[in-house]
Write a protein that holds these residues in place. Structure first.
Motif, PDB file in Angstrom:
ATOM      1  N   ARG A  91     -13.195  19.967  -0.413  1.00 26.73           N
ATOM      2  CA  ARG A  91     -12.035  20.691   0.068  1.00 26.73           C
ATOM      3  C   ARG A  91     -12.221  22.191  -0.170  1.00 26.73           C
ATOM      4  NH1 ARG A  91      -9.710  17.862   3.496  1.00 26.73           N
ATOM      5  NH2 ARG A  91      -7.830  19.089   3.233  1.00 26.73           N
ATOM      6  N   PRO A  92     -11.528  23.036   0.614  1.00 28.07           N
ATOM      7  CA  PRO A  92     -11.699  24.498   0.463  1.00 28.07           C
ATOM      8  C   PRO A  92     -11.161  25.060  -0.847  1.00 28.07           C
ATOM      9  CG  PRO A  92      -9.988  23.985   2.076  1.00 28.07           C
ATOM     10  CD  PRO A  92     -10.663  22.690   1.741  1.00 28.07           C
ATOM     11  N   ASP A  93     -10.409  24.275  -1.614  1.00 28.09           N
ATOM     12  CA  ASP A  93      -9.845  24.770  -2.871  1.00 28.09           C
ATOM     13  C   ASP A  93     -10.701  24.381  -4.085  1.00 28.09           C
ATOM     14  OD1 ASP A  93      -9.362  22.075  -2.769  1.00 28.09           O
ATOM     15  OD2 ASP A  93      -7.231  22.202  -3.256  1.00 28.09           O
ATOM     16  N   ASN A  94     -12.017  24.182  -3.842  1.00 26.92           N
ATOM     17  CA  ASN A  94     -12.962  23.840  -4.907  1.00 26.92           C
ATOM     18  C   ASN A  94     -12.660  22.499  -5.566  1.00 26.92           C
ATOM     19  OD1 ASN A  94     -14.560  26.244  -4.701  1.00 26.92           O
ATOM     20  ND2 ASN A  94     -12.937  27.344  -5.772  1.00 26.92           N
ATOM     21  N   THR A  95     -12.167  21.569  -4.754  1.00 32.87           N
ATOM     22  CA  THR A  95     -11.936  20.210  -5.233  1.00 32.87           C
ATOM     23  C   THR A  95     -12.648  19.230  -4.296  1.00 32.87           C
ATOM     24  OG1 THR A  95      -9.920  19.865  -3.898  1.00 32.87           O
ATOM     25  CG2 THR A  95      -9.639  20.840  -6.100  1.00 32.87           C
ATOM     26  N   TYR A  96     -12.748  17.992  -4.751  1.00 31.38           N
ATOM     27  CA  TYR A  96     -13.160  16.886  -3.900  1.00 31.38           C
ATOM     28  C   TYR A  96     -11.966  15.953  -3.734  1.00 31.38           C
ATOM     29  CZ  TYR A  96     -18.112  18.069  -4.526  1.00 31.38           C
ATOM     30  OH  TYR A  96     -19.333  18.703  -4.537  1.00 31.38           O
ATOM     31  N   ARG A  97     -11.770  15.462  -2.503  1.00 23.98           N
ATOM     32  CA  ARG A  97     -10.775  14.407  -2.312  1.00 23.98           C
ATOM     33  C   ARG A  97     -11.503  13.077  -2.293  1.00 23.98           C
ATOM     34  NH1 ARG A  97      -8.150  11.992   2.148  1.00 23.98           N
ATOM     35  NH2 ARG A  97      -8.809  13.573   3.648  1.00 23.98           N
ATOM     36  N   TYR A  98     -11.115  12.178  -3.183  1.00 23.78           N
ATOM     37  CA  TYR A  98     -11.741  10.870  -3.314  1.00 23.78           C
ATOM     38  C   TYR A  98     -10.892   9.807  -2.611  1.00 23.78           C
ATOM     39  CZ  TYR A  98     -14.814  12.879  -6.865  1.00 23.78           C
ATOM     40  OH  TYR A  98     -15.746  13.641  -7.516  1.00 23.78           O
ATOM     41  N   GLY A  99     -11.531   9.026  -1.751  1.00 23.43           N
ATOM     42  CA  GLY A  99     -10.872   7.894  -1.123  1.00 23.43           C
ATOM     43  C   GLY A  99     -11.268   6.626  -1.844  1.00 23.43           C
ATOM     44  N   CYS A 100     -10.293   5.879  -2.311  1.00 23.93           N
ATOM     45  CA  CYS A 100     -10.565   4.728  -3.183  1.00 23.93           C
ATOM     46  C   CYS A 100     -10.007   3.426  -2.605  1.00 23.93           C
ATOM     47  CB  CYS A 100      -9.938   4.958  -4.556  1.00 23.93           C
ATOM     48  SG  CYS A 100     -10.512   6.459  -5.375  1.00 23.93           S
ATOM     49  N   LYS A 101     -10.706   2.345  -2.897  1.00 25.64           N
ATOM     50  CA  LYS A 101     -10.281   1.002  -2.505  1.00 25.64           C
ATOM     51  C   LYS A 101      -9.764   0.271  -3.732  1.00 25.64           C
ATOM     52  CE  LYS A 101     -12.059  -3.314  -0.539  1.00 25.64           C
ATOM     53  NZ  LYS A 101     -13.267  -4.008   0.002  1.00 25.64           N
ATOM     54  N   ILE A 102      -8.634  -0.423  -3.572  1.00 29.09           N
ATOM     55  CA  ILE A 102      -8.111  -1.250  -4.658  1.00 29.09           C
ATOM     56  C   ILE A 102      -8.948  -2.527  -4.739  1.00 29.09           C
ATOM     57  CG2 ILE A 102      -6.140  -2.591  -5.484  1.00 29.09           C
ATOM     58  CD1 ILE A 102      -4.324  -0.521  -4.119  1.00 29.09           C
ATOM     59  N   ILE A 103      -9.564  -2.761  -5.881  1.00 24.02           N
ATOM     60  CA  ILE A 103     -10.417  -3.935  -6.078  1.00 24.02           C
ATOM     61  C   ILE A 103      -9.626  -5.108  -6.633  1.00 24.02           C
ATOM     62  CG2 ILE A 103     -12.451  -4.824  -7.298  1.00 24.02           C
ATOM     63  CD1 ILE A 103     -13.091  -2.768  -5.154  1.00 24.02           C
ATOM     64  N   GLU A 104      -8.741  -4.807  -7.570  1.00 23.54           N
ATOM     65  CA  GLU A 104      -7.971  -5.875  -8.209  1.00 23.54           C
ATOM     66  C   GLU A 104      -6.607  -5.352  -8.626  1.00 23.54           C
ATOM     67  OE1 GLU A 104      -8.152  -8.679 -12.217  1.00 23.54           O
ATOM     68  OE2 GLU A 104     -10.022  -7.868 -11.391  1.00 23.54           O
ATOM     69  N   ALA A 105      -5.574  -6.091  -8.233  1.00 22.07           N
ATOM     70  CA  ALA A 105      -4.202  -5.774  -8.645  1.00 22.07           C
ATOM     71  C   ALA A 105      -3.380  -7.044  -8.514  1.00 22.07           C
ATOM     72  CB  ALA A 105      -3.604  -4.660  -7.792  1.00 22.07           C
ATOM     73  N   LYS A 106      -2.478  -7.271  -9.438  1.00 15.31           N
ATOM     74  CA  LYS A 106      -1.624  -8.453  -9.393  1.00 15.31           C
ATOM     75  C   LYS A 106      -0.714  -8.395  -8.169  1.00 15.31           C
ATOM     76  CE  LYS A 106      -2.950 -10.145 -13.422  1.00 15.31           C
ATOM     77  NZ  LYS A 106      -3.681 -11.437 -13.533  1.00 15.31           N
ATOM     78  N   PRO A 107      -0.311  -9.570  -7.648  1.00 14.69           N
ATOM     79  CA  PRO A 107       0.570  -9.586  -6.472  1.00 14.69           C
ATOM     80  C   PRO A 107       1.828  -8.741  -6.640  1.00 14.69           C
ATOM     81  CG  PRO A 107      -0.280 -11.786  -6.878  1.00 14.69           C
ATOM     82  CD  PRO A 107      -0.723 -10.934  -8.033  1.00 14.69           C
ATOM     83  N   PHE A 108       2.418  -8.733  -7.825  1.00 14.75           N
ATOM     84  CA  PHE A 108       3.649  -7.955  -8.012  1.00 14.75           C
ATOM     85  C   PHE A 108       3.371  -6.447  -7.945  1.00 14.75           C
ATOM     86  CE2 PHE A 108       2.119  -8.682 -12.342  1.00 14.75           C
ATOM     87  CZ  PHE A 108       2.191  -7.424 -12.908  1.00 14.75           C
ATOM     88  N   VAL A 109       2.126  -6.050  -8.281  1.00 14.20           N
ATOM     89  CA  VAL A 109       1.763  -4.641  -8.157  1.00 14.20           C
ATOM     90  C   VAL A 109       1.652  -4.259  -6.683  1.00 14.20           C
ATOM     91  CG1 VAL A 109       0.076  -2.864  -8.758  1.00 14.20           C
ATOM     92  CG2 VAL A 109       0.505  -4.764 -10.338  1.00 14.20           C
ATOM     93  N   LEU A 110       0.987  -5.121  -5.900  1.00 17.15           N
ATOM     94  CA  LEU A 110       0.867  -4.872  -4.458  1.00 17.15           C
ATOM     95  C   LEU A 110       2.243  -4.877  -3.795  1.00 17.15           C
ATOM     96  CD1 LEU A 110      -2.277  -7.049  -3.640  1.00 17.15           C
ATOM     97  CD2 LEU A 110      -2.158  -4.585  -4.041  1.00 17.15           C
ATOM     98  N   ASN A 111       3.150  -5.732  -4.284  1.00 17.80           N
ATOM     99  CA  ASN A 111       4.513  -5.750  -3.746  1.00 17.80           C
ATOM    100  C   ASN A 111       5.222  -4.426  -4.029  1.00 17.80           C
ATOM    101  OD1 ASN A 111       4.235  -8.350  -2.779  1.00 17.80           O
ATOM    102  ND2 ASN A 111       5.200  -9.319  -4.562  1.00 17.80           N
TER     103      ASN A 111
END
Length: 213
Positions: free
Chosen positions: A171-191
């Motif tokens: 990014r132009p502000d001297n950062t990186y934007r990271y795109g992440c995939k959820i690997i594991e989360a309990k059903p209530f978390v996804l809800n």
């Protein structure tokens, strides 16, 4: 010039218009936009736009297009309420238009925070039931394709989660934007994520309705 990009430009020049996606708060808006000129010497395209499109372009400064099973991105260079000048397309690192789950940009009024360890805590930029993104300073080491454990703080509750960064964009502000995939989360978390996304969608739908003709 790549064959796919060359063919895309040739078709755009022939039809004098194209189908594009603009992401407003991570919600895709499909538009047909007329072409004024394709400048092959400057590698720029001039489009006809209106104040409603200009308002969306001003936020993300990118257009996306699907062509021959590829996702292309055009960077906005100059724009006003009538004209938009973009770069020539390139292949998108993040093929937004192929997402399987609805993603929304995080509300500043209702932030979602990710605790990665005792020393690293970030505000998420956007979220879906499949993943999320955030920004980090370029001097902070964060490994792509490595699985991490963390806690997701959403709607005043904290949940354990496992995730993996799939890509990073400078990014132009001297950062990186990271795109992440959820690997594991309990059903209530996804809800809980789904509820946040749904509430945010309804909020954004009211805003997007002002862009409709």
């Amino acid at each position: 010039m790549e064959g796919t990009i060359k063919k895309f430009l040739e078709e755009l020049e022939k039809k004098k218009k194209g189908e594009f996606f603009i992401f407003y708060e991570e919600v895709p808006v499909k538009l047909i936009i007329n072409v004024f000129e394709i400048n092959f010497s400057k590698h720029q395209i001039e489009f006809e736009i209106n104040p409603k499109i200009e308002a969306m372009v001003s936020q993300e400064k990118e257009l996306y297009a699907k062509f021959n099973d590829e996702v292309l991105v055009l960077k906005a260079l100059i724009w006003n309420k009538e004209v938009l000048v973009t770069s020539f397309p390139s292949f998108a690192i993040e093929p937004k238009v192929r997402r399987n789950a609805v993603r929304v940009k995080i509300s500043s009024k209702h932030p979602v925070i990710l605790e990665i360890d005792s020393e690293l805590c970030v505000n998420l930029r956007d979220i879906s039931e499949e993943g999320f993104s955030f920004k980090l300073p370029q001097n902070v080491f964060f490994e792509i394709d490595k699985e991490y454990e963390g806690r997701l703080n959403i709607s005043n509750r904290s949940f354990p989660i496992r995730f993996k960064p799939l890509y990073k964009i400078e990014r132009p502000d001297n950062t990186y934007r990271y795109g992440c995939k959820i690997i594991e989360a309990k059903p209530f978390v996804l809800n809980e994520i789904a509820k946040y996304v749904g509430d945010r969608q309804r909020e954004l739908a009211k805003i997007l309705s002002t862009f409709a003709d």
